[in-house]
Structures are given as C-alpha cells and as structure tokens.
Design a protein around this motif. Structure first.
Motif, mmCIF file in Angstrom:
data_model
loop_
_atom_site.group_PDB
_atom_site.id
_atom_site.type_symbol
_atom_site.label_atom_id
_atom_site.label_comp_id
_atom_site.label_asym_id
_atom_site.label_seq_id
_atom_site.Cartn_x
_atom_site.Cartn_y
_atom_site.Cartn_z
ATOM 1 N N ARG A 293 -0.505 -4.008 84.703
ATOM 2 C CA ARG A 293 0.960 -3.512 85.596
ATOM 3 C C ARG A 293 1.958 -2.838 84.544
ATOM 4 N NH1 ARG A 293 5.661 -5.178 87.614
ATOM 5 N NH2 ARG A 293 6.173 -4.773 89.847
ATOM 6 N N GLU A 294 2.378 -3.409 83.545
ATOM 7 C CA GLU A 294 3.733 -3.264 83.078
ATOM 8 C C GLU A 294 3.255 -2.159 82.078
ATOM 9 O OE1 GLU A 294 6.946 -4.521 83.855
ATOM 10 O OE2 GLU A 294 5.899 -4.906 85.420
ATOM 11 N N GLU A 296 0.630 -0.380 80.892
ATOM 12 C CA GLU A 296 -0.039 0.994 81.388
ATOM 13 C C GLU A 296 0.259 1.482 82.376
ATOM 14 O OE1 GLU A 296 -2.491 2.268 79.427
ATOM 15 O OE2 GLU A 296 -2.801 0.792 77.867
ATOM 16 N N SER A 297 1.158 0.814 83.410
ATOM 17 C CA SER A 297 1.658 1.309 84.521
ATOM 18 C C SER A 297 0.519 1.897 85.477
ATOM 19 C CB SER A 297 2.698 2.380 84.165
ATOM 20 O OG SER A 297 3.998 1.805 83.787
ATOM 21 N N TYR A 300 0.190 -1.125 90.909
ATOM 22 C CA TYR A 300 1.632 -1.692 91.807
ATOM 23 C C TYR A 300 1.632 -2.834 91.799
ATOM 24 C CZ TYR A 300 1.165 3.248 93.559
ATOM 25 O OH TYR A 300 1.200 4.520 93.448
#
Length: 419
Positions: A293-294, A296-297, A300
């Motif tokens: 999530r953080e 590699e984005s 959601y």
C-alpha cells in the motif's frame, strides 16, 4: 465456575466487580447443518429479539427494558468453526449503584424466560404479520451486502474457498433460502432448538451465585445429549488454486486471496499465528500495508485476517485492474519474506506490543470475559490474562517462520472494475 443444570445445560459463573453492570447470556449451540438452517436460525433470532407473547411489539419490549433502568437486550448469531450459536444477551446496571435496589438480575432472568420460552406464536406458527416483517427486513439486509463491495468480495472469496455449503455461506444464510421459509418452518426449528441444542447460561458481574443457579433452573430446560463439539473446522488442502473473476463497473477493483493456514484455535502455534498475521497484513506495521500500500502505492487498502476456527487466512486489497498480477506477485513476496525470516526483531516486538495493548483494552468490555469463558468450556482449555500475554511474548522468530511456511494459497477472487 461451571455448574451442570441438567444434561446438556450448563451455568457458567464469571464473578467480577470490575464493571458497573451484570450480564446474562443464554447461548444455544448446535452443529452447522446447511444454508437453510443458517437462514432459519438467523430469522429465528430476529423474531425472538423483537417480540414475545408478553411483549408483542418492539416498542413494548423496549418499554419493559426501560422499567429495568434502561437494561439492554439483544440477540446475536455466530459461527465458530463447526458450531452455530444463537445468543440472548441481557445487560443491566448492578443494584448496588441504585438508590433503591430492585433485584435486576432476578428481573433479567424473568425477562429472558419470557422472551425465549414464550414466543409470539399460536397453533404451531409465529405470528404471521411479525414473521413477514422480520423476514422482509432480513432479506433486505442480505441483499444490501452487494452494495458494499469490500464485504461482497470477501463473501465471494469464501464461497469459492470452502467445500461445505454451510461454510461457503454467510453466517446469516441466503436471500434465496429466506424467501422459501414459512412461519411454521421457523417455529419447528425453534422447537428443535429448545429441545436439542446444547445450552450455556453465562452470568458475569457481582452476582449471587445461588440466585443465578436457582433462576437458571427455572427455565426448566429438558435434559439433552451433552454433545462434544469440535470448534475447529479443517478443510483438506486443494491441489490447485482456483480463481473466480467477476466484472462490474467500479472505480476500484477488489482482489481477495484465500489461504489455508493449518493452525487450529489454541493449538501450539496459535500465538505465533496471531503475530504472523500482524506482520503479514493484520496491522499498520505489516508488510502488506507498508510495502504493497505505502511504498509501491499499488493498493487503496491491503490487509489480512485469520479465522483460527476454520484455519482460513484472507487477504483483501483494493486496486486498479491493470495492477492485478503485480499485486498478486508482491503479496507472494511478502509471504516468502516471512517464511525465510526476512523481518526485524524490533518489528516483531512492536507487533507483540500492539497485540497485548489491544488485548488489554478489550478487557474493559464485559462481553470479552463472557466469550473467553465460553471458549474455555468448548475447547476444554483455560488461558488466564497473564498466560495469554506470556504466550504472546514467548513466541520466537522460528515459530513465526514455521507459521508462514504453512500458508498455502487456495483461491483468488477478483472483482474487476475495469480501467
């Protein structure tokens, strides 16, 4: 303290002066059968929560509770592995906090007896108007789940993961089965429950043990076969990974993965599994949260949860459709890292601290003590608060790696929202 009222009916006393309230829970337990049974028992719990012959409407039920200084009452349904439970929960203020004590625990037993044993029914059927109203309310709720796409995806994943119909289904059953039910069907199931279900009466608070025992006997539940229930449902490992893809027009696709994790509830690696889940996706410190999530984005949201009663580990993510294969690989990489020990000791200690803090905060909830006492009886084990914390603190890195190595991917559900 456990007291046998009769065969198959037990009183469990949980004395404590920690709370300003006293709580009575009457639990009816049986082995899971099928989706129809789940549907019937959920509808039955709603009927028995909202009315009885003594209090035929919700407003009259609420009025009776208000006379007991705003006492609370409700029903819940639960599935723990192989067991289905209907719980009747009554909560009232402790008499010692009243200027004029009125015997609220005694009144609570009387109220529960009226709600459980004197339903709004006649000639072998529930009141038709009340039945149809509760049936339609429950069908509307079941159908509304489809609008919550995260919940919908998790239920579709479980549908594809489990082999048995009663495990595939949501605990509340299905709208299709509910549509078929008549008031006689549900009343017949009610009689079966009263006659044959294993019953636990749990009383928590600053209580008179003799009063609780005598009032428990007043239910006059007939003796029944005191069956042994195995909480843990164990599904055989599948040789191939199945995948189900469904397309809907959505802003965000849902990618959920189901794994078998062979660590039964309260088994030797139970506490290591709790920490593994915290490291994998069950906390803001987890690899799924930090890396998927953080860093590699790519998601959601990305999280994991573990159901030890069914040895079922679930990963839930919200992603863009184009990133599906990349996310699947990245999740597999996080799992592999845990299996080979690619994680820092300081992170393990942080997860342990977080688990212990959450555990201690739940001790302020009276229902936590009730649920734990019930699990003690059902599993034949006892874990004190101190033991639980000690067990968490003693988990080693090697045990976490062993748990991670047991995780086997079984199925994938992808709710494709398109580009």
């Amino acid at each position: 303290m456990q007291i046998s009222i009769t065969d198959g009916v037990d009183l469990i006393l949980i004395p404590t002066q920690q709370f300003k309230t006293n709580r009575i829970v009457v639990s009816f337990m049986t082995e899971l059968a099928d989706v129809r049974s789940l549907s019937i028992r959920t509808l039955l719990s709603n009927l028995l929560e909202t009315s009885s012959s003594d209090f035929p409407t919700q407003s009259k039920t609420a009025m009776e509770l208000s006379k007991m200084y705003g006492a609370g009452f409700g029903t819940t349904v639960n599935r723990h592995g192989n067991i289905h439970m209907i719980n009747f929960v009554f909560n009232c203020i402790d008499d010692k906090f009243l200027e004029n004590p009125v015997g609220l625990v005694d009144a609570g037993f009387t109220f529960l007896k009226k709600m459980i044993l004197n339903p709004l029914a006649e000639d072998g059927e529930f009141d038709q108007e009340t039945f149809l109203r509760q049936k339609q309310n429950l069908i509307a709720y079941v159908n509304s789940i489809r609008d919550n796409k995260q919940s919908y995806a998790s239920l579709k994943l479980q549908e594809g993961y489990f082999n048995e119909a009663a495990q595939k289904s949501p605990v509340f059953g299905s709208a299709e089965e509910l549509e078929k039910l008549t008031s006689k069907d549900v009343y017949d199931a009610y009689l079966e429950m009263i006659k044959n279900d294993r019953i636990q009466i749990l009383v928590s608070g600053d209580i008179d043990e003799n009063l609780a025992a005598e009032r428990s006997k007043d239910f006059n539940f007939a003796e029944r076969k005191p069956e042994y229930f195995d909480l843990n449902y164990a599904q055989p490992l599948k040789k191939t990974v199945s995948e189900n893809v469904e397309k809907q027009k959505l802003n965000q696709s849902k990618l959920d993965l189901g794994y078998r994790l062979d660590v039964p509830y309260r088994s030797n690696l139970h506490y290591a599994a709790l920490i593994f889940n915290g490291l994998f996706g069950g906390s803001p410190l987890s690899k799924l949260f930090v890396n998927v999530r953080e860093k590699e984005s790519l998601a959601y949201y990305a999280s994991s949860s573990f159901d030890p009663y069914r040895q079922f580990l679930m990963v839930q993510t919200g992603i863009q459709s184009a990133n599906k294969e990349h996310v699947i690989q990245l999740i597999a990489d996080q799992l592999k890292a845990l299996a080979i020990g690619d994680f820092e000791d300081v992170l393990v200690e942080s997860v342990k601290s977080s688990l212990i803090n959450n555990f201690e905060s739940r001790l302020d909830n009276q229902m936590t003590a009730v649920n734990r006492a019930q699990n003690d009886i059902l599993t034949g084990t006892y874990v004190s608060n101190e033991d639980w914390i000690r067990n968490v603190l003693s988990v080693s890195k090697a045990e976490i790696m062993e748990v991670a190595s047991k995780v086997k991917l079984q199925n994938i559900y992808f709710l494709d929202g398109g580009n």
